[in-house]
Write an enzyme that holds these catalytic residues in place. Structure first.
Site, PDB file in Angstrom:
ATOM      1  N   PRO A  12       0.785  -1.225   0.000  1.00  0.00           N
ATOM      2  CA  PRO A  12       0.000   0.000   0.000  1.00  0.00           C
ATOM      3  C   PRO A  12       0.821   1.282   0.000  1.00  0.00           C
ATOM      4  CG  PRO A  12      -0.116  -1.112   2.128  1.00  0.00           C
ATOM      5  CD  PRO A  12       0.525  -2.059   1.173  1.00  0.00           C
ATOM      6  N   ASN A  13       0.304   2.233  -0.720  1.00  0.00           N
ATOM      7  CA  ASN A  13       0.852   3.599  -0.831  1.00  0.00           C
ATOM      8  C   ASN A  13       2.097   3.693  -1.716  1.00  0.00           C
ATOM      9  OD1 ASN A  13      -1.091   4.860   0.985  1.00  0.00           O
ATOM     10  ND2 ASN A  13      -0.077   3.671   2.587  1.00  0.00           N
ATOM     11  N   ARG A  20       5.245  10.913  -2.543  1.00  0.00           N
ATOM     12  CA  ARG A  20       4.973  10.638  -1.142  1.00  0.00           C
ATOM     13  C   ARG A  20       6.259  10.765  -0.324  1.00  0.00           C
ATOM     14  NH1 ARG A  20       4.845   4.544   1.169  1.00  0.00           N
ATOM     15  NH2 ARG A  20       4.137   5.012   3.269  1.00  0.00           N
ATOM     16  N   TYR A  25      11.376   8.506   0.879  1.00  0.00           N
ATOM     17  CA  TYR A  25      11.291   7.476  -0.166  1.00  0.00           C
ATOM     18  C   TYR A  25      11.887   7.896  -1.516  1.00  0.00           C
ATOM     19  CZ  TYR A  25       8.125   5.410   3.242  1.00  0.00           C
ATOM     20  OH  TYR A  25       7.596   4.874   4.393  1.00  0.00           O
ATOM     21  N   ASN A  77       7.870  -5.709  -1.231  1.00  0.00           N
ATOM     22  CA  ASN A  77       7.862  -4.622  -0.260  1.00  0.00           C
ATOM     23  C   ASN A  77       6.420  -4.539   0.254  1.00  0.00           C
ATOM     24  OD1 ASN A  77       7.851  -2.331   1.262  1.00  0.00           O
ATOM     25  ND2 ASN A  77       8.908  -1.041  -0.234  1.00  0.00           N
ATOM     26  N   ALA A  80       3.287  -0.936   4.757  1.00  0.00           N
ATOM     27  CA  ALA A  80       2.781  -0.960   6.140  1.00  0.00           C
ATOM     28  C   ALA A  80       2.306  -2.345   6.578  1.00  0.00           C
ATOM     29  CB  ALA A  80       1.658   0.063   6.292  1.00  0.00           C
ATOM     30  N   GLU A 101      12.582  -9.607   1.051  1.00  0.00           N
ATOM     31  CA  GLU A 101      11.815  -8.470   1.592  1.00  0.00           C
ATOM     32  C   GLU A 101      12.612  -7.190   1.342  1.00  0.00           C
ATOM     33  OE1 GLU A 101      11.092  -9.014   5.782  1.00  0.00           O
ATOM     34  OE2 GLU A 101      10.334  -6.966   6.049  1.00  0.00           O
ATOM     35  N   HIS A 103      12.717  -2.916   1.750  1.00  0.00           N
ATOM     36  CA  HIS A 103      12.216  -1.635   2.249  1.00  0.00           C
ATOM     37  C   HIS A 103      13.105  -0.532   1.711  1.00  0.00           C
ATOM     38  CE1 HIS A 103       9.424  -3.630   4.826  1.00  0.00           C
ATOM     39  NE2 HIS A 103      10.398  -4.435   5.215  1.00  0.00           N
ATOM     40  N   ARG A 110      13.735   4.281  12.115  1.00  0.00           N
ATOM     41  CA  ARG A 110      12.465   5.013  12.179  1.00  0.00           C
ATOM     42  C   ARG A 110      11.672   4.625  13.443  1.00  0.00           C
ATOM     43  NH1 ARG A 110       9.666   4.646   6.500  1.00  0.00           N
ATOM     44  NH2 ARG A 110       8.469   6.368   7.429  1.00  0.00           N
TER      45      ARG A 110
HETATM   46  C1  DQA Z   1       8.417   0.801   3.683  1.00  0.00           C
HETATM   47  C2  DQA Z   1       8.545   1.012   5.196  1.00  0.00           C
HETATM   48  C3  DQA Z   1       7.205   0.811   5.893  1.00  0.00           C
HETATM   49  O1  DQA Z   1       7.341   0.985   7.294  1.00  0.00           O
HETATM   50  C4  DQA Z   1       6.198   1.813   5.372  1.00  0.00           C
HETATM   51  O2  DQA Z   1       4.930   1.586   5.959  1.00  0.00           O
HETATM   52  C5  DQA Z   1       6.120   1.848   3.896  1.00  0.00           C
HETATM   53  C6  DQA Z   1       7.324   1.680   3.094  1.00  0.00           C
HETATM   54  C7  DQA Z   1       9.726   1.127   2.935  1.00  0.00           C
HETATM   55  O3  DQA Z   1       9.807   0.769   1.775  1.00  0.00           O
HETATM   56  O4  DQA Z   1      10.626   1.760   3.498  1.00  0.00           O
HETATM   57  O5  DQA Z   1       5.059   2.118   3.322  1.00  0.00           O
HETATM   58  O6  DQA Z   1       8.122  -0.561   3.447  1.00  0.00           O
END
Ligand code: DQA
Length: 149
Positions: A12-13, A20, A25, A77, A80, A101, A103, A110
């Site tokens: 998501p997002n 964003r 990011y 990825n 959240a 995985e 990120h 964080r």
């Molecule tokens: C994320 C880190 C997560 O905590 C966050 O909710 C994201 C992006 C990252 O790529 O750094 O949406 O996965």
């Protein structure tokens, strides 16, 4: 196992990448990331499919699809959902290939709630904090692990 098939999943997002929180990011868009991954895959003859969803169930179904098509690896990825989703963990546990995985940010630098990942209980490798190039690092790792045409 389909040695030349790799599935990339974005949670998501991540469709908002580029606009964003660019301080966290970066400015690269999801389209750019997917295009670069396709270019790398093409060079080594891999069949790569990239999918983004803001819905947990759709990501789970995409993991099931990767299981059925025998993908050699899933690069994910979970965004959240990393920190909340037992259901995504369970789906990945039913997948027999490699799981990487990714990120973009260094989640350990964080907020505390980002320090726990359900997906890490299944991941064969974790890449965090290298910005959007983390996806390329993950794909190289998958290629080195034996994905080939
Ligand atoms: C994320 C880190 C997560 O905590 C966050 O909710 C994201 C992006 C990252 O790529 O750094 O949406 O996965």
């Amino acid at each position: 196992m389909n040695q030349h098939k790799v599935t990339v999943l974005h949670g998501p997002n991540l469709n908002l990448l580029g606009v964003r929180q660019p301080d966290v990011y970066g400015y690269e868009t999801l389209d750019n990331i997917n295009t670069s991954l396709h270019e790398t895959a093409l060079m080594v003859g891999l069949d790569i499919s990239c999918f983004q969803s803001n819905h947990e169930g759709e990501l789970i179904e995409a993991i099931h699809a990767a299981r059925l098509d025998g993908s050699f690896a899933i690069i994910i990825n979970p965004a959240a959902y990393t920190h909340t989703s037992v259901a995504i963990l369970d789906a990945l546990n039913a997948f027999e290939g490699k799981v990487i995985e990714v990120h973009i940010s260094n989640v350990y630098k964080r907020e505390g709630f980002r320090h726990h990942s359900y997906v890490s209980l299944r991941a064969d490798g974790i890449i965090a904090g290298f910005g959007t190039q983390g996806y390329q690092i993950a794909l190289n790792a998958v290629i080195n692990a034996g994905a080939y045409e």
